[in-house]
Design a protein around this motif. Structure first.
Motif, PDB file in Angstrom:
ATOM      1  N   THR A   1      -0.838   6.059 -14.275  1.00 49.08           N
ATOM      2  CA  THR A   1      -0.909   6.301 -15.751  1.00 49.08           C
ATOM      3  C   THR A   1      -1.780   5.144 -16.444  1.00 49.08           C
ATOM      4  OG1 THR A   1       1.313   4.757 -15.843  1.00 49.08           O
ATOM      5  CG2 THR A   1       1.373   7.242 -16.102  1.00 49.08           C
ATOM      6  N   ASN A   2      -2.274   5.140 -17.552  1.00 51.07           N
ATOM      7  CA  ASN A   2      -2.873   4.073 -18.296  1.00 51.07           C
ATOM      8  C   ASN A   2      -2.162   2.904 -18.690  1.00 51.07           C
ATOM      9  OD1 ASN A   2      -4.598   2.540 -19.812  1.00 51.07           O
ATOM     10  ND2 ASN A   2      -5.387   4.127 -20.995  1.00 51.07           N
ATOM     11  N   ARG A   3      -2.377   1.780 -17.931  1.00 54.65           N
ATOM     12  CA  ARG A   3      -1.545   0.701 -18.099  1.00 54.65           C
ATOM     13  C   ARG A   3      -1.656  -0.184 -19.437  1.00 54.65           C
ATOM     14  NH1 ARG A   3      -3.822  -4.339 -15.621  1.00 54.65           N
ATOM     15  NH2 ARG A   3      -5.664  -3.878 -14.676  1.00 54.65           N
ATOM     16  N   PHE A   4      -3.171   0.262 -20.259  1.00 54.97           N
ATOM     17  CA  PHE A   4      -3.244  -0.416 -21.276  1.00 54.97           C
ATOM     18  C   PHE A   4      -2.878   0.229 -22.588  1.00 54.97           C
ATOM     19  CE2 PHE A   4      -6.553  -1.285 -17.902  1.00 54.97           C
ATOM     20  CZ  PHE A   4      -6.340  -2.716 -17.860  1.00 54.97           C
ATOM     21  N   ASN A   5      -2.342   1.132 -22.479  1.00 54.43           N
ATOM     22  CA  ASN A   5      -2.315   2.073 -23.874  1.00 54.43           C
ATOM     23  C   ASN A   5      -0.641   2.076 -24.371  1.00 54.43           C
ATOM     24  OD1 ASN A   5      -1.108   3.841 -22.248  1.00 54.43           O
ATOM     25  ND2 ASN A   5      -2.331   5.569 -22.863  1.00 54.43           N
ATOM     26  N   GLY A   6       0.287   1.272 -23.492  1.00 62.47           N
ATOM     27  CA  GLY A   6       1.493   1.318 -24.024  1.00 62.47           C
ATOM     28  C   GLY A   6       2.489   2.486 -23.320  1.00 62.47           C
TER      29      GLY A   6
ATOM     30  N   TYR B   1      -0.655  10.890 -17.175  1.00 64.31           N
ATOM     31  CA  TYR B   1      -1.568  10.357 -16.097  1.00 64.31           C
ATOM     32  C   TYR B   1      -3.013  10.346 -16.681  1.00 64.31           C
ATOM     33  CZ  TYR B   1       2.593  11.464 -12.934  1.00 64.31           C
ATOM     34  OH  TYR B   1       3.816  11.364 -12.338  1.00 64.31           O
ATOM     35  N   ALA B   2      -3.455   9.202 -16.095  1.00 68.49           N
ATOM     36  CA  ALA B   2      -4.895   8.700 -16.639  1.00 68.49           C
ATOM     37  C   ALA B   2      -5.960   8.861 -15.439  1.00 68.49           C
ATOM     38  CB  ALA B   2      -4.993   7.199 -17.050  1.00 68.49           C
ATOM     39  N   LYS B   3      -5.483   8.769 -14.092  1.00 72.31           N
ATOM     40  CA  LYS B   3      -6.553   8.701 -13.150  1.00 72.31           C
ATOM     41  C   LYS B   3      -5.775   9.416 -11.922  1.00 72.31           C
ATOM     42  CE  LYS B   3      -9.946   5.853 -11.028  1.00 72.31           C
ATOM     43  NZ  LYS B   3     -10.636   4.808 -10.928  1.00 72.31           N
ATOM     44  N   ALA B   4      -6.543   9.893 -10.900  1.00 73.49           N
ATOM     45  CA  ALA B   4      -6.087  10.326  -9.757  1.00 73.49           C
ATOM     46  C   ALA B   4      -7.261  10.359  -8.731  1.00 73.49           C
ATOM     47  CB  ALA B   4      -5.404  11.674  -9.640  1.00 73.49           C
ATOM     48  N   GLY B   5      -7.021  10.170  -7.391  1.00 72.56           N
ATOM     49  CA  GLY B   5      -8.129  10.218  -6.562  1.00 72.56           C
ATOM     50  C   GLY B   5      -7.534  10.756  -5.136  1.00 72.56           C
ATOM     51  N   VAL B   6      -8.815  11.147  -4.517  1.00 74.03           N
ATOM     52  CA  VAL B   6      -8.563  11.702  -3.009  1.00 74.03           C
ATOM     53  C   VAL B   6      -9.429  10.988  -2.043  1.00 74.03           C
ATOM     54  CG1 VAL B   6      -8.810  13.721  -1.444  1.00 74.03           C
ATOM     55  CG2 VAL B   6      -7.660  13.969  -3.642  1.00 74.03           C
ATOM     56  N   ILE B   7      -8.922  10.203  -0.984  1.00 75.23           N
ATOM     57  CA  ILE B   7      -9.673   9.481   0.026  1.00 75.23           C
ATOM     58  C   ILE B   7      -9.516  10.015   1.297  1.00 75.23           C
ATOM     59  CG2 ILE B   7     -10.201   7.102   0.601  1.00 75.23           C
ATOM     60  CD1 ILE B   7      -8.861   6.206  -1.970  1.00 75.23           C
ATOM     61  N   PHE B   8     -10.445  10.442   1.904  1.00 75.57           N
ATOM     62  CA  PHE B   8     -10.297  10.959   3.306  1.00 75.57           C
ATOM     63  C   PHE B   8     -10.676   9.711   4.159  1.00 75.57           C
ATOM     64  CE2 PHE B   8     -11.266  15.198   1.421  1.00 75.57           C
ATOM     65  CZ  PHE B   8     -10.103  15.824   1.811  1.00 75.57           C
ATOM     66  N   VAL B   9      -9.707   9.363   5.102  1.00 78.55           N
ATOM     67  CA  VAL B   9     -10.202   8.472   6.104  1.00 78.55           C
ATOM     68  C   VAL B   9     -10.165   8.796   7.629  1.00 78.55           C
ATOM     69  CG1 VAL B   9      -9.106   6.779   4.598  1.00 78.55           C
ATOM     70  CG2 VAL B   9      -7.630   7.841   5.952  1.00 78.55           C
ATOM     71  N   ASP B  10     -10.111   7.808   8.450  1.00 78.72           N
ATOM     72  CA  ASP B  10     -10.492   8.257   9.772  1.00 78.72           C
ATOM     73  C   ASP B  10     -11.419   9.209  10.099  1.00 78.72           C
ATOM     74  OD1 ASP B  10      -9.884   7.905  12.381  1.00 78.72           O
ATOM     75  OD2 ASP B  10      -8.045   8.805  12.465  1.00 78.72           O
TER      76      ASP B  10
END
Length: 417
Positions: free
Chosen positions: A291-296, A335-344
């Protein structure tokens, strides 16, 4: 001998190439969600605009009210970079891209005066690809990069700086600050300043044994490069990347699982496309959302990593990624942001394959090749997995994005006489 050619204010120059009204005006290009300044024309620099300035905080200041701002259009910038690359190949034996707007040129064996050749290259890139550039020449990559920086700093100069000769370099090194050297970041600069090293000449004169203790072997290599000893040869393949990420802040808060599922599937699709571009496969995926930690709003942040069947198949990777996201999802949050990171990651030809794969590898490869070929020819998302969003309203804000002039038939310029 090497050259380094760099597009001047590259993103802004791409915008100007198709919009003559922007020429000689102060122009900036903003980051994702129209957040911060990531490219500036000289006119914008002269007004005092700095890189990474939050645009919403400065846009209404009186001195910036005439500044033209544009949303980032990476599809356009990437294609313009490709065009620039193709022009360069007509002049030199080989070209090594360093970034979207910088490319090293192999000048070995060329008998023509290199400064004159560089001037011809600049003229051709400007005429054909419509991008203004500067060129630096030197016997190593670090020297060529430094020469390019000198060429760019002289707005009224020829746009070419030739550091091929040691006597020319030695004079210039006396006045060039060490902060201008490629590969010496803020931490290294702070250590050098504490040791009384402020110019390139002083950096070269610093005892090698002491420098290795101060900056490790990386600093020593940079010193040797500046002395004309090549430590980063042309065409050396970079180490295989170990991760690949697609992360975005949403244009508006996401509050329902179907929207989050669509977002994560879209990110997995983009990442899978990049894996195939680099001929890589992934063996694990990390997903995060917060979530956005800056908007309360009530705070929530979580992430998880799971192993995968090694693959770059979009459908397999979407299935795995959405499964991870579902475990992370909690109702009741914005929710303000999400991400997908492929590793290995590893090269597809060297990866360990499943003995009993969930998808036929031959059919999977053929399907992915067809998907990528169609989308390259007719535009992104001409074909796409059904769980992804075509034009979702949660996608990042791009209020003033320019048309896809070079990659979409619908956006082709029309000329009337």
């Amino acid at each position: 001998m090497l050259g380094l050619i760099d597009g001047n204010s590259f993103y802004c120059s791409c915008e100007r190439a198709f919009n003559p009204a922007l020429r000689r005006r102060a122009v900036v290009v903003l980051s994702n969600n129209d957040g911060c300044v990531i490219a500036r024309t000289n006119e914008a620099k002269d007004l005092g605009l700095r890189m990474a300035e939050p645009w919403h905080l400065v846009r209404d200041r009186p001195q910036y009210r005439e500044v033209v701002w544009m949303s980032s259009n990476y599809a356009l910038y990437g294609d313009m970079s490709r065009r620039m690359f193709e022009v360069l190949h007509d002049f030199v034996p080989a070209v090594e891209p360093y970034s979207i707007d910088e490319m090293f040129l192999d000048l070995e064996g060329i008998t023509e005066d290199l400064a004159l050749l560089s001037a011809r290259i600049r003229a051709a890139v400007r005429r054909i690809a419509k991008i203004p550039t500067c060129v630096g020449i030197g016997p190593t990559k670090t020297i060529a990069k430094l020469a390019n920086k000198v060429a760019k700093s002289n707005r009224d100069g020829p746009g070419v700086c030739d550091f091929a000769l040691p006597e020319v370099r030695s004079v210039a090194y006396e006045r060039i600050p060490v902060a201008d050297v490629w590969g010496l970041g803020p931490a290294a600069q702070g250590k050098l300043k504490g040791a009384g090293v402020n110019t390139v000449a002083e950096f070269i004169a610093y005892p090698a044994d002491d420098l290795r203790g101060l900056l490790s072997v990386t600093g020593l290599r940079t010193q040797r490069e500046l002395m004309g000893v090549s430590c980063f040869p042309f065409g050396a393949l970079p180490a295989t990347r170990k991760s690949l990420a697609v992360t975005r802040s949403f244009g508006r808060a996401i509050t329902s699982w179907p929207e989050m599922r669509e977002a994560v599937a879209t990110y997995a699709t983009r990442a899978a496309e990049r894996l195939r571009d680099h001929r890589l496969i992934a063996s694990a995926v990390q997903v995060f959302m917060h979530t956005n930690r800056f908007n309360g709003d009530p705070a929530y942040a979580n992430q998880a990593t799971v192993t995968l069947e090694p693959s770059n198949d979009s459908f397999l990777l979407i299935e795995a990624t959405v499964g991870v996201a579902r475990r992370l999802w909690r109702d009741g949050f914005r929710y303000a942001k999400a991400g997908v990171i492929f590793v290995d990651l590893c090269e597809g030809s060297k990866g360990t394959r499943q003995f009993f794969p969930s998808r036929d590898p031959v059919r999977s490869a053929a399907l992915m090749q067809t998907l990528d070929t169609v989308n390259r020819r007719y535009g992104r998302d001409t074909l796409r997995p059904g769980g992804t969003g075509a034009r979702p309203d949660w996608s990042m804000r791009r209020a003033k994005v320019s048309p896809a002039y070079t990659t979409s038939f619908e956006d082709l310029l029309e000329v009337t006489a």
